[in-house]
Design a protein around this motif. Structure first.
Motif, PDB file in Angstrom:
ATOM      1  N   SER A   3      -8.216   0.403   3.526  1.00 60.70           N
ATOM      2  CA  SER A   3      -7.900  -0.146   2.206  1.00 60.70           C
ATOM      3  C   SER A   3      -6.410  -0.444   2.122  1.00 60.70           C
ATOM      4  N   SER A   4      -6.080  -1.567   1.488  1.00 59.13           N
ATOM      5  CA  SER A   4      -4.685  -1.979   1.411  1.00 59.13           C
ATOM      6  C   SER A   4      -4.471  -2.873   0.200  1.00 59.13           C
ATOM      7  N   ARG A   5      -3.200  -3.019  -0.188  1.00 56.47           N
ATOM      8  CA  ARG A   5      -2.822  -3.894  -1.302  1.00 56.47           C
ATOM      9  C   ARG A   5      -1.736  -4.842  -0.808  1.00 56.47           C
ATOM     10  N   TRP A   6      -1.921  -6.135  -1.089  1.00 56.14           N
ATOM     11  CA  TRP A   6      -0.964  -7.157  -0.686  1.00 56.14           C
ATOM     12  C   TRP A   6      -0.626  -8.027  -1.882  1.00 56.14           C
ATOM     13  N   GLY A  54      -3.944  -8.873  -3.858  1.00 56.02           N
ATOM     14  CA  GLY A  54      -5.240  -8.706  -3.212  1.00 56.02           C
ATOM     15  C   GLY A  54      -5.482  -7.261  -2.835  1.00 56.02           C
ATOM     16  N   LEU A  55      -6.715  -6.831  -2.963  1.00 55.17           N
ATOM     17  CA  LEU A  55      -7.089  -5.453  -2.649  1.00 55.17           C
ATOM     18  C   LEU A  55      -8.210  -5.458  -1.629  1.00 55.17           C
ATOM     19  N   SER A  98       0.845  -1.200   0.000  1.00 53.74           N
ATOM     20  CA  SER A  98       0.000   0.000   0.000  1.00 53.74           C
ATOM     21  C   SER A  98       0.876   1.244   0.000  1.00 53.74           C
ATOM     22  N   SER A  99       0.567   2.195  -0.852  1.00 50.48           N
ATOM     23  CA  SER A  99       1.341   3.429  -0.932  1.00 50.48           C
ATOM     24  C   SER A  99       0.538   4.476  -1.681  1.00 50.48           C
ATOM     25  N   ARG A 100       0.750   5.717  -1.297  1.00 52.25           N
ATOM     26  CA  ARG A 100       0.082   6.812  -1.985  1.00 52.25           C
ATOM     27  C   ARG A 100       0.862   7.307  -3.185  1.00 52.25           C
ATOM     28  N   GLN A 159       0.935   6.759  -9.432  1.00 53.65           N
ATOM     29  CA  GLN A 159      -0.272   6.381  -8.699  1.00 53.65           C
ATOM     30  C   GLN A 159      -0.506   4.882  -8.821  1.00 53.65           C
ATOM     31  N   PRO A 160      -0.583   4.169  -7.685  1.00 52.37           N
ATOM     32  CA  PRO A 160      -0.856   2.734  -7.748  1.00 52.37           C
ATOM     33  C   PRO A 160      -2.195   2.462  -8.428  1.00 52.37           C
TER      34      PRO A 160
END
Length: 737
Positions: free
Chosen positions: A689-692, A678-679, A654-656, A735-736
């Motif tokens: 909210s996160s991304r792995w 995964g989101l 996760s990152s901005r 932007q992710p």
């Protein structure tokens, strides 16, 4: 006869043009050497910090501590120049210096010494020791270039020898170029190994240029005593008041630059490469102030501009101002204050006789700013208070530097009034955060009216306006714990139903306060779509779990009897916070056996036997910055070796500001493993909210995860591979998706 005269004229012109060409060549040689030496200084600093990041956990403090080291070393360089120029004869000193320049050749190229990682004791002291061994001697020599070249140039026959400060502008221009070249040109395209070799050869070129300048200086020193005396200007000692003024003028922008860097990266936004911008603005004010075309800018105009900028920066956090506007105001503040101070320094520049004293004092002021911001502040303050306190300090010092006689009495009266204003503002600040805006404005206007009535001084008026807003930086009653270490400034906030661990404006964990939900995983670790899904699907086979990055210890909530969880955390203060039952209880309440190992995650995991983990979780972000050394090809190969057959690697991305998918895609391709992303939308209570990304040699892991909502195979079409020798955050800036 006429023919002889006609033939003689060009010869005379050639004879006259030869000395002129020689003078131009001399000026070009000195300018090039000053520019090149300064560029080397500002390339080696980020290069060395980059080499050290793996040993110090990717901490942003590596840069601020390195800056302090380099400032102190620069002060030492200037001290040597001052002593050698005042104690050695003009013909001898260049020869001695030419010999000194050759000494660092014995310790090149730059290498990371053995035992670079911090051991017992302060990481700051270990870092300073490592920097000394790595680059101390070469930097010390290159740091002499600015003042020694200008002192030598003052001995030449050039028409500008009486005022060699144009070389200072050239030097700062070189610093500016080197600073911008590293992150945008060098790091993205050149490996660390090549960087080290190139810098070492660059030092060889600099040494050759310096020897050439020394030869010219030796010839110039042979001029008649009368000519040297004429060039030297008036004799006598520099008054103590002048020395103090120079120190303060150098200290102000140096301290403000570091304070703004800490403020922007911690409290405004953890924006990549943000440290470059304040430093570039700082150097640009030097270049502009010492250029010949801007020395006559009215002093009052610069002070008024700085006053307006101080008030704007102090009031910026009130009212929910956008991040980009707050950052812009801070940079305008640095530009105006920096130019005001440096323009006054340029106007105060002494004759060549006192040139080395001038630069020694400037270096002392800069080193003082670095010492207070990089060493004292982290020890004294439990939060990043350098910026608001520097705002007050800027106003106070401008009073002492630019005010008329009689301001001391007014200043003492004003300080007494400010204490009352700060006390009142602190009372207002005990309400909910930012809800007392009207009260702050009322206090500011009241203080300004009293201050103006007492002093009629605009800068004191600004100080009155600033003071109430400074009180807002002390925080509100929802902060129940604070700590600050080498690795960051943290706080625990208490909301109606949670405790939250926050670093800057990034949350690193949260826990519900009521007993029924205390063991519920929250934030980035809540299911579905995160590492929680990994535990739900494969928990019965995950007997040995390792996690790089502790935070509040939330992952321990997934522990089960018979399971052993080991957290690897570099910051002892985070460990203390996570173990404090008044703040968080994930570690103590976990059903698994929990161990915490203090140290850099990569280095500590490398100490484990092969195949000793079933799951390794990589979650070591620091206020949205990337610990690059944890994501290199060599690091992933080591992780794979420490995992048992069919083991799982889960990476939090996760990152901005960064899209790390290409880095994980390259790792999966290199290992020959499957990868799934995964989101989590943060739809459940307490979730964020996160991304792995999950990688494994066991293909069933990917297929089972992909069957669940919000999981899909990782896109491997775009790959960015980082290695220990090469990486660039610019390659993943964006932007992710």
């Amino acid at each position: 006869m006429d023919g002889l005269m006609t033939a003689a004229a060009p010869a005379a012109q050639r004879a006259g043009s030869a000395p002129r060409r020689a003078l131009l060549a001399t000026r070009a040689l000195f300018t090039l050497t000053a520019f090149f030496g300064a560029a080397l200084l500002f390339v080696v600093q980020p290069m060395v910090a980059r080499l050290l990041l793996p040993s110090y956990g990717g901490s942003a403090t590596v840069w601020s501590t390195s800056s302090l080291f380099f400032q102190v070393l620069l002060l030492t360089s200037y001290f040597y120049v001052h002593v050698s120029r005042t104690r050695l004869r003009p013909r001898v000193q260049p020869l001695v210096h030419a010999a000194l320049v050759a000494v660092p050749l014995t310790v090149l190229p730059v290498v990371l010494p053995a035992g670079a990682a911090p051991g017992d004791g302060s990481p700051v002291l270990w870092l300073l020791r490592t920097l000394t061994l790595m680059v101390g001697l070469p930097f010390l020599v290159v740091g002499t270039a600015g003042p020694v070249l200008q002192a030598w140039f003052a001995e030449t026959a050039d028409v500008r020898s009486h005022d060699p400060y144009f070389l200072f502008a050239a030097s700062n221009l070189g610093s500016f170029g080197g600073l911008l070249a590293y992150p945008f040109l060098i790091e993205p395209h050149v490996s660390l190994h090549t960087q080290r070799l190139a810098w070492s050869w660059g030092f060889v070129a600099f040494a050759a240029l310096t020897v050439g300048c020394a030869v010219v200086a030796t010839r110039g020193a042979s001029r008649t005593p009368e000519r040297r005396d004429e060039a030297a200007g008036p004799k006598g000692r520099v008054p103590a008041r002048t020395l103090l003024r120079w120190t303060l003028l150098a200290f102000l922008p140096a301290s403000l630059s570091l304070a703004i860097t800490s403020h922007l990266s911690t409290d405004v936004g953890a924006i990549p490469l943000l440290w470059v911008v304040p430093l570039a603005v700082y150097l640009a004010t030097f270049v502009t102030a010492f250029s010949r075309t801007t020395r006559q800018v009215p002093r009052r105009a610069t002070y008024v501009a700085a006053t307006v900028a101080v008030v704007g920066a102090a009031a910026a956090p009130i009212g929910g101002m956008p991040i980009w506007l707050m950052a812009g105001i801070d940079l305008v503040l640095l530009a105006t204050v920096g130019y005001a101070a440096h323009a006054r320094l340029a106007a105060d520049r002494p004759p060549p006789e006192h040139l080395t004293t001038f630069y020694l004092v400037i270096a002392a002021g800069g080193a003082l700013g670095g010492f207070l911001n990089g060493f004292v502040a982290p020890l004294v303050f439990d939060r990043v208070l350098e910026f608001p306190l520097t705002l007050v300090l800027v106003s106070l010092l401008f009073v002492g530097i630019g005010a008329n006689r009689g301001t001391v009495r007014s200043l003492l009266i004003l300080l007494g009034g400010l204490l009352l204003v700060l006390a009142a503002a602190a009372v207002v600040n005990r309400g909910e955060e930012w809800r007392g805006t009207s009260a702050y404005v009322a206090l500011a206007v009241l203080a300004a009216a009293v201050g103006w009535g007492l002093t009629r001084a605009p800068i004191l008026l600004a100080l009155c306006l600033v003071a109430p807003f400074v009180a807002t930086w002390w925080g509100t009653t929802d902060t129940i714990d604070r700590t600050r270490s080498f690795y960051g400034a943290y706080r625990v906030e208490q909301t109606a139903d949670q405790h939250k661990l926050v670093h800057g404006n990034t949350v690193h964990g949260a826990q519900f306060r009521d007993e029924r939900r205390r063991d519920t995983p929250t934030t980035y670790y809540a299911s579905p779509g995160s590492v929680g899904d990994v535990f739900e699907l494969f928990g019965d086979r995950l007997d040995r779990v390792g996690t790089i990055g502790l935070g509040a210890g939330t992952i321990a909530a997934y522990g089960r009897p018979g399971q052993r969880m080991t957290f690897f955390e570099i910051d002892p203060d985070i460990v203390h916070t996570a173990r404090d039952p008044r703040l968080f209880t994930f570690l103590t309440d976990s059903k698994a056996a929990v161990d915490v190992v203090v140290g850099d995650g990569r280095l500590e995991v490398a100490k484990l036997p092969s195949g000793s983990l079933d799951l390794l979780v990589l979650d070591a972000f620091s206020s949205d910055s990337i610990p690059v050394h944890l994501l290199t090809r060599e690091a992933f190969a080591m992780y794979a070796d420490r995992l048992a057959d069919g083991g799982i690697l889960a990476v939090h991305i996760s990152s901005r500001f960064f899209d790390l998918v290409p880095v994980l895609a390259a790792a999966a391709e290199d290992l020959g493993w499957t990868a799934t992303i995964g989101l989590s939308q943060g739809s459940t209570p307490g979730a964020t909210s996160s991304r792995w990304v999950v990688l494994s040699a066991d293909r069933s892991v990917a297929s089972q995860l992909a069957a669940r909502p919000r999981w899909e195979p990782l896109d491997l079409t775009r790959r960015v591979q980082w290695t220990d020798d090469y990486s660039s955050v610019l390659s993943v800036l964006g932007q992710p998706g």
